[in-house]
Design a protein around this motif. Structure first.
Motif, mmCIF file in Angstrom:
data_model
loop_
_atom_site.group_PDB
_atom_site.id
_atom_site.type_symbol
_atom_site.label_atom_id
_atom_site.label_comp_id
_atom_site.label_asym_id
_atom_site.label_seq_id
_atom_site.Cartn_x
_atom_site.Cartn_y
_atom_site.Cartn_z
ATOM 1 N N GLU A 1 0.844 -1.226 -0.223
ATOM 2 C CA GLU A 1 -0.041 0.040 -0.107
ATOM 3 C C GLU A 1 0.834 1.395 -0.103
ATOM 4 O OE1 GLU A 1 -2.683 0.458 3.377
ATOM 5 O OE2 GLU A 1 -3.977 1.893 2.413
ATOM 6 N N VAL A 2 0.599 2.111 -0.986
ATOM 7 C CA VAL A 2 1.372 3.236 -1.131
ATOM 8 C C VAL A 2 0.832 4.515 -0.776
ATOM 9 C CG1 VAL A 2 2.992 4.415 -2.758
ATOM 10 C CG2 VAL A 2 2.882 2.099 -2.798
ATOM 11 N N LEU A 3 -0.217 4.870 -1.261
ATOM 12 C CA LEU A 3 -0.845 5.866 -1.046
ATOM 13 C C LEU A 3 -2.349 5.584 -0.172
ATOM 14 C CD1 LEU A 3 -0.980 7.830 -4.220
ATOM 15 C CD2 LEU A 3 0.859 7.952 -2.465
ATOM 16 N N ARG A 4 -2.573 6.296 0.942
ATOM 17 C CA ARG A 4 -3.914 5.934 1.733
ATOM 18 C C ARG A 4 -4.699 7.427 1.628
ATOM 19 N NH1 ARG A 4 -3.683 2.979 7.245
ATOM 20 N NH2 ARG A 4 -3.134 1.058 6.017
ATOM 21 N N ASN A 5 -5.930 7.430 1.110
ATOM 22 C CA ASN A 5 -6.799 8.654 1.460
ATOM 23 C C ASN A 5 -5.975 9.865 1.204
ATOM 24 O OD1 ASN A 5 -8.918 7.229 1.501
ATOM 25 N ND2 ASN A 5 -8.748 6.696 3.850
ATOM 26 N N MET A 6 -5.199 9.971 0.206
ATOM 27 C CA MET A 6 -4.368 11.337 -0.109
ATOM 28 C C MET A 6 -5.317 12.413 -0.487
ATOM 29 S SD MET A 6 -1.046 12.224 -0.365
ATOM 30 C CE MET A 6 -0.036 11.304 -0.473
ATOM 31 N N SER A 7 -5.486 13.396 0.149
ATOM 32 C CA SER A 7 -6.210 14.477 -0.095
ATOM 33 C C SER A 7 -5.691 15.922 0.034
ATOM 34 C CB SER A 7 -7.718 14.655 0.637
ATOM 35 O OG SER A 7 -8.432 13.485 0.663
ATOM 36 N N PHE A 8 -5.790 16.684 -0.956
ATOM 37 C CA PHE A 8 -5.088 18.220 -1.030
ATOM 38 C C PHE A 8 -5.616 19.020 -2.167
ATOM 39 C CE2 PHE A 8 -2.080 15.652 -2.944
ATOM 40 C CZ PHE A 8 -1.640 16.319 -4.149
ATOM 41 N N ASP A 9 -5.533 20.186 -2.095
ATOM 42 C CA ASP A 9 -6.000 21.251 -3.381
ATOM 43 C C ASP A 9 -4.582 21.779 -3.717
ATOM 44 O OD1 ASP A 9 -8.682 20.599 -3.202
ATOM 45 O OD2 ASP A 9 -8.736 21.860 -1.181
ATOM 46 N N VAL A 10 -4.431 21.913 -4.925
ATOM 47 C CA VAL A 10 -3.448 23.058 -5.185
ATOM 48 C C VAL A 10 -4.083 24.099 -5.951
ATOM 49 C CG1 VAL A 10 -1.374 22.808 -6.909
ATOM 50 C CG2 VAL A 10 -2.425 20.698 -6.126
ATOM 51 N N ARG A 11 -3.470 25.394 -5.325
ATOM 52 C CA ARG A 11 -4.163 26.683 -5.761
ATOM 53 C C ARG A 11 -3.628 27.202 -7.217
ATOM 54 N NH1 ARG A 11 -3.997 27.748 0.055
ATOM 55 N NH2 ARG A 11 -5.639 26.384 0.805
ATOM 56 N N GLU A 12 -4.277 28.150 -7.983
ATOM 57 C CA GLU A 12 -3.929 28.437 -8.945
ATOM 58 C C GLU A 12 -2.605 29.174 -8.905
ATOM 59 O OE1 GLU A 12 -6.628 29.241 -12.080
ATOM 60 O OE2 GLU A 12 -4.387 29.526 -13.061
ATOM 61 N N ASN A 13 -1.698 29.119 -9.644
ATOM 62 C CA ASN A 13 -0.276 29.819 -9.626
ATOM 63 C C ASN A 13 0.202 29.570 -8.225
ATOM 64 O OD1 ASN A 13 -0.653 30.753 -12.285
ATOM 65 N ND2 ASN A 13 -1.494 32.588 -11.785
ATOM 66 N N GLU A 14 -0.097 28.669 -7.552
ATOM 67 C CA GLU A 14 0.910 28.787 -6.273
ATOM 68 C C GLU A 14 2.084 27.660 -6.380
ATOM 69 O OE1 GLU A 14 -0.315 27.017 -2.577
ATOM 70 O OE2 GLU A 14 -1.570 25.335 -3.713
ATOM 71 N N PHE A 15 2.709 27.775 -5.412
ATOM 72 C CA PHE A 15 4.159 26.883 -5.540
ATOM 73 C C PHE A 15 3.966 26.126 -4.505
ATOM 74 C CE2 PHE A 15 8.477 26.730 -7.247
ATOM 75 C CZ PHE A 15 9.067 25.494 -6.555
ATOM 76 N N LEU A 16 3.216 24.835 -4.640
ATOM 77 C CA LEU A 16 3.163 23.983 -3.532
ATOM 78 C C LEU A 16 4.385 22.890 -3.342
ATOM 79 C CD1 LEU A 16 0.898 22.763 -1.447
ATOM 80 C CD2 LEU A 16 0.391 21.254 -3.144
ATOM 81 N N VAL A 17 4.650 22.759 -2.445
ATOM 82 C CA VAL A 17 5.722 21.658 -2.061
ATOM 83 C C VAL A 17 5.291 20.434 -1.447
ATOM 84 C CG1 VAL A 17 8.149 21.130 -1.066
ATOM 85 C CG2 VAL A 17 7.537 23.322 -2.073
ATOM 86 N N LEU A 18 5.457 19.486 -1.912
ATOM 87 C CA LEU A 18 5.140 18.007 -1.221
ATOM 88 C C LEU A 18 6.366 17.610 -0.548
ATOM 89 C CD1 LEU A 18 2.819 16.192 -3.854
ATOM 90 C CD2 LEU A 18 2.216 17.720 -2.035
ATOM 91 N N LEU A 19 6.439 17.707 0.636
ATOM 92 C CA LEU A 19 7.598 17.301 1.419
ATOM 93 C C LEU A 19 7.425 15.960 2.148
ATOM 94 C CD1 LEU A 19 10.510 17.904 2.894
ATOM 95 C CD2 LEU A 19 8.887 19.013 4.661
ATOM 96 N N GLY A 20 8.170 14.787 1.659
ATOM 97 C CA GLY A 20 7.931 13.506 2.073
ATOM 98 C C GLY A 20 9.195 12.630 1.895
ATOM 99 N N PRO A 21 9.257 11.532 2.974
ATOM 100 C CA PRO A 21 10.511 11.094 2.861
ATOM 101 C C PRO A 21 10.728 9.914 1.627
ATOM 102 C CG PRO A 21 8.788 10.023 4.617
ATOM 103 C CD PRO A 21 8.519 11.066 3.941
ATOM 104 N N GLY A 22 11.932 9.303 1.767
ATOM 105 C CA GLY A 22 12.015 8.324 0.398
ATOM 106 C C GLY A 22 11.045 7.136 0.490
ATOM 107 N N GLN A 23 10.636 6.954 -0.521
ATOM 108 C CA GLN A 23 9.777 5.618 -0.897
ATOM 109 C C GLN A 23 8.333 5.908 -0.265
ATOM 110 O OE1 GLN A 23 11.516 2.733 -2.227
ATOM 111 N NE2 GLN A 23 12.434 4.442 -2.668
ATOM 112 N N CYS A 24 7.887 7.120 -0.139
ATOM 113 C CA CYS A 24 6.631 7.283 0.458
ATOM 114 C C CYS A 24 5.721 7.297 -0.543
ATOM 115 C CB CYS A 24 6.331 8.484 1.522
ATOM 116 S SG CYS A 24 6.483 10.011 0.503
ATOM 117 N N GLY A 25 6.185 7.595 -1.822
ATOM 118 C CA GLY A 25 4.919 7.490 -2.944
ATOM 119 C C GLY A 25 4.865 8.820 -3.498
ATOM 120 N N LYS A 26 5.996 9.620 -3.517
ATOM 121 C CA LYS A 26 5.781 10.871 -4.253
ATOM 122 C C LYS A 26 5.802 10.796 -5.738
ATOM 123 C CE LYS A 26 9.636 12.217 -2.160
ATOM 124 N NZ LYS A 26 10.119 11.034 -1.515
#
Ligand code: ATP
Ligand code: MG
Length: 251
Positions: A25-50
């Motif tokens: 199992e790699v992703l479990r109920n992953m929810s988020f929004d990305v806004r128009e023109n924003e710089f969104l960073v997803l920060l996660g450890p190695g192998q977490c499914g990025k």
């Protein structure tokens, strides 16, 4: 400040791989929004499914559950630019050939696409290297080509998968400044993946901290520090400590 519209809404994404009878199992109920023109960073450890997550956003892979809603409907081909974790350049094509590829695929005529590609080659500081092949370039230069190629597609959404992870520290800092300069010049919605907390704070308008596998969004941080940011600024360090203390990981 104007209220920003959601460019992408991700709801309850799930992904499990079956391998030799074992569920992974790699992703479990992953929810988020990305806004128009924003710089969104997803920060996660190695192998977490990025990478899996970005591949799903780019429709290179299918989720097992959940949904992704794009403002204005499902992007058409070429409307999402992807900067890959490993350079993924065409080795037999020149810098120009790589950068103009998406425009060529869209049927843009030679003169127009050359002019457009040249603008992005200049923007990433590779003027004079148009005819070079990837094997003649350093890691940092290859990643510049990757960035120019993604931007040249004129995609409104840019997915960047640890683009500077393979670079030495000096080049990495330089590239972080470059990407901010480019984003300032060419407004795009950016989803940038990293496992480096300083990089996340240096670049992001907002950071989503991901948990280790099975991964979901653990915490959100709005980075309201003025730019250019300084790694030694007490507010920068305080945020770094808040994030690090929220994870048991060595990031
Ligand atoms: N096609 C696949 N089949 C089976 N397992 C896969 C597949 N793709 C990814 N995985 C597994 O999913 C997990 C997450 O992989 P992913 O590449 O997304 O991690 P990541 O967070 O990008 O890691 P890194 O920071 O090292 O790039 C890993 O354990 C990997 O083995
Ligand atoms: Mg990855």
């Amino acid at each position: 400040m104007a209220v920003l519209e959601n460019k992408i809404s991700v709801r309850n994404l799930c992904k499990t791989y079956e391998m030799k009878g074992n569920s992974h199992e790699v992703l479990r109920n992953m929810s988020f929004d990305v806004r128009e023109n924003e710089f969104l960073v997803l920060l996660g450890p190695g192998q977490c499914g990025k990478t899996v997550l970005l591949n799903i956003l780019a429709e290179l892979e299918q989720p097992d559950g959940g949904e992704i809603v794009f403002a204005g409907g499902r992007p058409r081909m070429g409307e999402i630019g992807f900067v890959f974790q490993k350079y993924a350049l065409f080795p037999w094509k020149t810098v120009m050939g790589n950068v103009e590829m998406s425009l060529k695929l869209r049927g843009v005529d030679k003169e127009t696409r050359r002019a457009a590609a040249q603008e992005y080659i200049d923007m990433v500081g590779l003027s004079g290297f148009e005819k070079a092949l990837p094997k003649q370039l350093s890691g940092g230069m290859k990643q510049r080509v990757g960035i120019a190629r993604a931007y040249a597609s004129e995609a409104s959404i840019m997915l960047m998968d640890e683009p500077f992870g393979a670079l030495d520290a000096q080049t990495r800092y330089q590239m972080e400044d470059e990407i901010l300069r480019i984003c300032e010049k060419k407004k795009r919605t950016v989803v940038f993946v990293t496992n480096n907390v300083e990089e996340a704070i240096y670049l992001g308008d907002r950071i989503l901290l991901l948990s280790s596998r099975p991964s979901s969004v653990k915490e959100e941080y709005v980075v309201d520090l003025p730019r250019p940011r300084k790694h030694t600024d007490p507010a920068f360090l305080a945020l770094r400590n808040r994030i690090v203390s929220n994870t048991d990981l060595n990031i």
